[in-house]
Design a protein around this motif. Structure first.
Motif, short mmCIF file in Angstrom:
data_model
loop_
_atom_site.label_atom_id
_atom_site.label_comp_id
_atom_site.label_asym_id
_atom_site.label_seq_id
_atom_site.Cartn_x
_atom_site.Cartn_y
_atom_site.Cartn_z
N ASN A 199 45.13 40.86 52.48
CA ASN A 199 44.48 39.94 53.42
C ASN A 199 45.35 38.75 53.79
OD1 ASN A 199 44.37 38.53 51.02
ND2 ASN A 199 42.23 37.90 51.24
N THR A 200 46.65 38.83 53.52
CA THR A 200 47.56 37.77 53.94
C THR A 200 47.68 37.77 55.46
OG1 THR A 200 48.82 37.97 51.88
CG2 THR A 200 49.89 36.83 53.71
N GLY A 201 47.53 36.61 56.09
CA GLY A 201 47.57 36.54 57.54
C GLY A 201 46.19 36.77 58.14
N ASP A 202 46.14 37.05 59.45
CA ASP A 202 44.85 37.23 60.11
C ASP A 202 44.53 38.71 60.26
OD1 ASP A 202 45.45 38.10 63.16
OD2 ASP A 202 47.00 36.69 62.48
N ALA A 203 43.25 38.98 60.38
CA ALA A 203 42.77 40.36 60.38
C ALA A 203 43.32 41.17 61.55
CB ALA A 203 41.24 40.37 60.41
N ASP A 207 41.31 43.27 43.97
CA ASP A 207 41.01 41.88 44.31
C ASP A 207 42.22 41.24 44.99
OD1 ASP A 207 40.22 39.27 44.48
OD2 ASP A 207 39.53 39.12 42.41
N ASN A 208 42.03 40.69 46.18
CA ASN A 208 43.12 40.06 46.91
C ASN A 208 43.49 38.67 46.40
OD1 ASN A 208 44.31 41.66 49.10
ND2 ASN A 208 42.23 41.77 49.93
N THR A 209 42.79 38.17 45.41
CA THR A 209 43.09 36.83 44.90
C THR A 209 44.28 36.82 43.94
OG1 THR A 209 41.49 37.06 43.08
CG2 THR A 209 40.70 36.09 45.15
N SER A 210 44.73 38.00 43.50
CA SER A 210 45.89 38.06 42.60
C SER A 210 47.02 38.83 43.27
CB SER A 210 45.52 38.75 41.28
OG SER A 210 45.28 40.13 41.48
N GLU A 211 48.25 38.56 42.87
CA GLU A 211 49.39 39.27 43.44
C GLU A 211 49.34 40.75 43.10
OE1 GLU A 211 52.31 40.22 45.72
OE2 GLU A 211 51.52 38.17 45.66
N ALA A 264 49.22 43.71 45.89
CA ALA A 264 50.22 44.78 45.88
C ALA A 264 49.54 46.15 45.94
CB ALA A 264 51.09 44.67 44.63
N ARG A 265 48.42 46.32 45.23
CA ARG A 265 47.70 47.59 45.26
C ARG A 265 47.07 47.85 46.63
NH1 ARG A 265 43.39 48.14 40.76
NH2 ARG A 265 43.21 50.17 41.81
N ASN A 266 46.65 46.79 47.29
CA ASN A 266 46.02 46.94 48.59
C ASN A 266 47.03 47.29 49.69
OD1 ASN A 266 43.42 46.46 47.64
ND2 ASN A 266 43.62 44.24 47.89
N ARG A 267 48.28 46.89 49.50
CA ARG A 267 49.33 47.26 50.47
C ARG A 267 49.76 48.70 50.16
NH1 ARG A 267 51.17 42.03 48.84
NH2 ARG A 267 52.75 42.97 47.50
#
Length: 305
Positions: free
Chosen positions: A242-246, A287-291, A295-298
């Protein structure tokens, strides 16, 4: 002339006039009179608002890591890799090579802001690092510093390079081993048969759809999978954190999926067997709150059709 510059000029003119007449004319018919001092304050406020409006935006896909930036700076470049190596300086005759998740954040000074001295950059980061439990293992005076922290069983390293103060960068490495990923064609086939999809950590250049060299081996295994299973059809899905805009993340995820499809076609796969889709940040698996979670979401997922 931009509105944010025309308004303070008008307000200043009103201020000068009010000094002569001891009364401020009405700027708009339905607004009350402004005292001279208030007019001057209003002009100053609009100047501040103009300065804020001229602030440079961060590069798409980039964000601060561990610490915020110096006032007046924006992120003009960044790079994140799930596994890489960096050599940290620890004095004139000693260096330490650290492997793990790496981030490089480069900052530049926005127009209209005064550049801090290199020493001011050093002192600010030194103070906040020490307050956060980091140990300064090398201080190169105006040039930069190296810091290390062990917290919760995890070891982190950081190197700050001031480049004179007007532009500076920080490199972070979270020390760790390369995690085993599903990379063989046989393992992918088993996962597809069992679950209908498989997630792959294919690395791309930050904020771009260019596949990084270290991930070419995974693409080659997908090509091998398609060759050994001639009836298999796949949807290649791109996902981001979720880094940046949707909106940007959605476009980036589609571009990355298409990039993988193009690489597979170049390897000999029939285009009719492949489709590309992107879901941006809408389907996180962590969870997007941790690095670690980001990394898993990318990721890139293969879905059996």
């Amino acid at each position: 002339m931009p509105w944010c510059f025309s308004v303070p000029i008008l307000a200043c003119a009103v201020f000068i006039l009010s000094q002569r007449t001891n009364a401020c004319p009405v700027l708009f018919s339905d607004l009350p009179l402004l005292a001279p001092r208030r007019t001057f304050v209003a002009a100053s406020l609009f100047v501040v608002l103009c300065t804020i409006a001229r602030a440079e935006p961060d590069t798409v896909g980039c964000s601060d890591t561990n610490f915020s930036r110096m006032p007046g700076f924006y992120i003009n470049d960044c790079e994140r890799t799930d596994f890489d190596r960096f050599v940290f300086a620890e004095g004139s005759d000693h260096e330490t090579a650290v492997e793990g998740r790496k981030a490089r954040i480069a900052y530049a000074l926005s127009d209209g802001h005064k550049a801090p001295s290199a020493l001011a950059v050093i002192r600010n980061y030194q103070a906040i690092m020490q307050q956060s439990g980091w140990e300064i293992v090398e201080n190169r005076h105006d040039a930069g510093l190296t810091a290390r922290r062990v917290q919760g069983g995890k070891e982190q390293w950081a190197e700050l390079d001031t480049n004179g103060g007007a532009n500076y960068q920080i490199i972070y490495v979270d020390k760790g081993e390369l995690s085993q990923q599903v990379t063989t064609a046989d393992a992918m086939a088993s996962a597809l048969d069992a679950a209908g999809h498989v997630a792959l950590q294919i690395n791309f250049v930050t904020a771009k759809s260019t596949i990084r060299p270290e991930s070419q081996a995974i693409v080659a295994q997908i090509a091998a999978l398609l060759k050994s299973h001639p009836d298999l059809k796949l949807r290649v899905e791109g996902h981001t954190d979720n880094t940046g805009d949707a909106r940007s993340n959605q476009a980036l995820s589609v571009a990355r999926a298409k990039s993988v499809v193009a690489a597979l076609v170049l390897s000999g796969a029939a285009p009719a067997r492949l489709t590309a889709a992107g879901f941006g940040q809408d389907k996180p698996v962590a969870d997007n709150t941790s690095e670690d979670g980001r990394a898993r979401n990318r990721r890139v997922e293969l879905v059996k059709l």
